[in-house]
Design a protein around this motif. Structure first.
Motif, short mmCIF file in Angstrom:
data_model
loop_
_atom_site.label_atom_id
_atom_site.label_comp_id
_atom_site.label_asym_id
_atom_site.label_seq_id
_atom_site.Cartn_x
_atom_site.Cartn_y
_atom_site.Cartn_z
N UNK A 71 2.97 20.94 17.23
CA UNK A 71 2.53 21.02 15.83
C UNK A 71 3.83 20.42 15.14
N UNK A 72 3.75 19.52 14.28
CA UNK A 72 4.60 18.98 13.29
C UNK A 72 4.45 19.56 11.90
N UNK A 73 5.44 19.85 11.11
CA UNK A 73 5.32 20.29 9.67
C UNK A 73 4.94 19.53 8.76
N UNK A 74 3.91 19.87 7.87
CA UNK A 74 3.75 19.05 6.87
C UNK A 74 3.64 19.97 5.44
N UNK A 75 3.48 19.39 4.23
CA UNK A 75 3.38 20.17 3.14
C UNK A 75 2.10 20.96 3.02
N UNK A 76 1.22 20.61 3.93
CA UNK A 76 0.00 21.41 3.79
C UNK A 76 -0.06 22.46 5.05
N UNK A 77 0.98 22.40 5.89
CA UNK A 77 1.07 23.46 6.81
C UNK A 77 1.04 22.71 8.26
N UNK A 78 1.40 23.26 9.38
CA UNK A 78 1.63 22.85 10.85
C UNK A 78 0.50 21.66 11.05
N UNK A 79 0.75 20.51 11.66
CA UNK A 79 -0.44 19.54 12.04
C UNK A 79 -0.37 19.45 13.69
N UNK A 80 -1.50 19.53 14.27
CA UNK A 80 -1.48 19.56 15.61
C UNK A 80 -1.64 18.03 16.11
N UNK A 81 -0.68 17.63 16.95
CA UNK A 81 -0.74 16.31 17.52
C UNK A 81 -0.60 16.15 18.97
N UNK A 82 -0.86 14.92 19.66
CA UNK A 82 -0.47 14.48 20.80
C UNK A 82 1.13 13.82 20.81
N UNK A 83 1.70 14.10 21.79
CA UNK A 83 2.95 13.38 21.82
C UNK A 83 2.93 12.38 22.89
N UNK A 84 3.12 11.17 22.57
CA UNK A 84 3.15 10.03 23.56
C UNK A 84 4.66 9.53 23.55
N UNK A 85 5.21 9.45 24.83
CA UNK A 85 6.62 8.68 24.88
C UNK A 85 6.45 7.59 25.93
#
Length: 324
Positions: A212-226
């Motif tokens: 989860x990454x922080x945003x102004x509207x709250x945490x956002x669930x994301x996939x992490x690709x490297x």
């Protein structure tokens, strides 16, 4: 009348019954049918790119991958025949190659080679030596297996493919979460920008998990690709600010290199230009490792964040429209 078979003078009795008996004794001391399925699966993977078929799912490096995986499965089948003591290690590696052949080669030889490889690997892993009758002479030779202590039940043959496929599709909740580089001060947009590109060719691509990454509207669930690097063609990024203005960033080509990390809420495209799929944090999971020769076309992604040591753009453009 009792009829008996006797060898006439000067007539040789064929040794076929003895040869069959010897072969049967040899076959029963190793996972013969598992090895045969692996050999057939590897041969099928080899036959597809070498056949005169003009339309294939995967061309170029994909054809080389089919040849490599096909040869590896044939060698694995021979190992099951002549070195059955290593059957579990060989079967596990053959199973991984069979599953990867779906993405790396022509849909796993149009599913036939992949299915044969999975079935042969499962049978080889679950095979256990049968108890030798007291009156049967032992089979000599370097490949003759001994009684495996604590051998698992043959039900493992059916369970192993399910376990491996589950591991391949394990969501990030069961993996170590990856946090954005730069600390907690890095914030993503509440509405992720939309990225479109006609070609996405990653190098060293891997799925790091879900976070989860922080945003102004709250945490956002994301996939992490490297990945180590990535090449994108006809790159277009569109986003809107709080006032409703639309910002459009474009480039003919975009080259990312170094430690590249993408944080995405949605990712869709066509594998090898044919098999179109959509990935999301709660939907179809991304495979943990993707072969380096796999590329995607017609890609659309919702990109919360992107980090890279170096970004090189060709003919970069920036346009702004509307807003209050």
């Amino acid at each position: 009348m009792l009829l008996t078979r006797r060898a006439l003078p000067g007539v040789r009795v064929p040794a076929w019954p003895d040869a069959r008996r010897t072969f049967r004794s040899w076959r029963r001391t190793r996972p013969f049918w598992a090895g045969l399925l692996l050999v057939l699966g590897g041969a099928e993977l080899l036959a597809v790119p070498l056949s005169p078929v003009t339309v294939l799912v995967s061309l170029g490096l994909g054809g080389l991958a089919a040849i490599g995986i096909g040869l590896a499965l044939i060698v694995a089948g021979l190992f099951l025949w002549y070195a059955p003591a290593a059957r579990r290690y060989v079967s596990l590696n053959a199973l991984i190659l069979s599953v990867l052949s779906f993405a790396a080669t022509n849909l796993g030889g149009f599913l036939v080679g992949m299915a044969l490889g999975i079935a042969g690997s499962a049978m080889g892993f679950g095979w256990t030596p049968a108890a030798r009758p007291p009156d049967e002479p032992p089979v000599e030779g370097p490949g003759a297996p001994g009684r495996a202590p604590g051998g698992g039940p043959k039900a493992l043959a059916a369970v192993l493919p399910v376990v491996l496929l589950a591991a391949v599709g394990t969501p990030a909740a069961h993996r170590a979460e990856a946090a954005p580089r730069g600390g907690d001060d890095v914030r993503a947009a509440a509405a992720p920008p939309t990225v479109r590109t006609t070609l996405f060719a990653p190098h060293g691509f891997a799925f790091a998990g879900v976070t989860r990454v922080p945003t102004a509207a709250g945490p956002l669930k994301v996939m992490v690709l490297t990945m180590r690097a990535a090449s994108l063609a006809d790159y277009r990024l569109t986003t809107r600010d709080g006032g409703g203005a639309e910002l459009a960033l474009g480039a003919d080509t975009l080259e990312l290199s170094g430690r590249v990390t993408l944080y995405l809420t949605r990712f869709s495209g066509c594998l090898e230009g044919l098999l179109c799929v959509t990935f999301s944090p709660d939907g179809l999971p991304v495979p943990p490792v993707v072969p380096p020769f796999v590329f995607m076309t017609d890609v659309t992604a919702e990109q919360a964040l992107v980090t890279s040591d170096l970004i090189v753009a060709d003919r970069l453009t920036l346009n702004a429209r509307g807003g209050s």
